[in-house]
Design a protein around this motif. Structure first.
Motif, short mmCIF file in Angstrom:
data_model
loop_
_atom_site.label_atom_id
_atom_site.label_comp_id
_atom_site.label_asym_id
_atom_site.label_seq_id
_atom_site.Cartn_x
_atom_site.Cartn_y
_atom_site.Cartn_z
N GLN A 148 0.80 -0.89 -9.89
CA GLN A 148 -0.38 -1.04 -9.03
C GLN A 148 -1.14 -2.31 -9.35
N LEU A 192 -1.61 -4.98 -6.53
CA LEU A 192 -2.95 -5.35 -6.07
C LEU A 192 -3.19 -6.84 -6.25
N ILE A 248 2.28 1.91 -3.47
CA ILE A 248 1.26 2.49 -4.36
C ILE A 248 1.07 3.97 -4.04
N LYS A 265 0.53 2.67 -12.86
CA LYS A 265 -0.63 1.80 -13.08
C LYS A 265 -0.21 0.35 -13.30
N TYR A 298 0.83 -1.21 0.00
CA TYR A 298 0.00 0.00 0.00
C TYR A 298 0.87 1.26 0.00
#
Length: 134
Positions: free
Chosen positions: A111, A115, A72, A108, A69
């Motif tokens: 991420q 994720l 990111i 992106k 986290y």
């Protein structure tokens, strides 16, 4: 298109708005990372009698999501800075835009990978919890 192309004031306002949104989202992810890290510590910390124990393996396992986290959040913060440059500088809008787009694409891509790793981590944690209950 010339290298000294300048965006209109409305376009610069949109870039500034995007930068603010990215910055807020980055701060939100960093906040979630801090909370997740505190939760990891409280899960690993135990007090019995006067003996204080910290299960460092549990702490490390729980900290994985917090680190992801935080990563990111920091990448979003960096992208926000690049978009903010578009609204505040003159004479280099196209190079700043291309730099911001490159950073956004990088963020992106990372991420999506992170994720996915968080989802795997959560599934492993759920499996571990279910095993402990049986």
């Amino acid at each position: 298109m010339a290298d000294n192309y300048e965006f209109s004031p409305e376009q610069e306002q949109q870039m500034a708005r995007l930068a603010r949104m990215l910055r807020i989202t980055g701060i939100a992810f960093i906040t979630v990372a801090v909370v997740a890290e505190l939760m990891a510590f409280t899960k690993a910390y135990s007090v019995s009698s006067l003996n204080i124990k910290i299960d460092w393996m549990e702490f490390a396992y729980e900290s994985i999501a917090a680190v992801l986290y935080a990563f990111i959040g920091v990448t979003l913060w960096r992208v926000a800075y690049s978009f903010a440059l578009l609204a505040t500088t003159e004479g280099h809008d196209i190079p700043h835009l291309m730099d911001a787009i490159k950073k956004l694409i990088f963020a992106k891509q990372k991420q999506a990978i992170l994720l996915f790793l968080i989802a795997l981590h959560s599934a492993a944690y759920l499996y571990r919890m279910l095993q402990a209950m049986l």
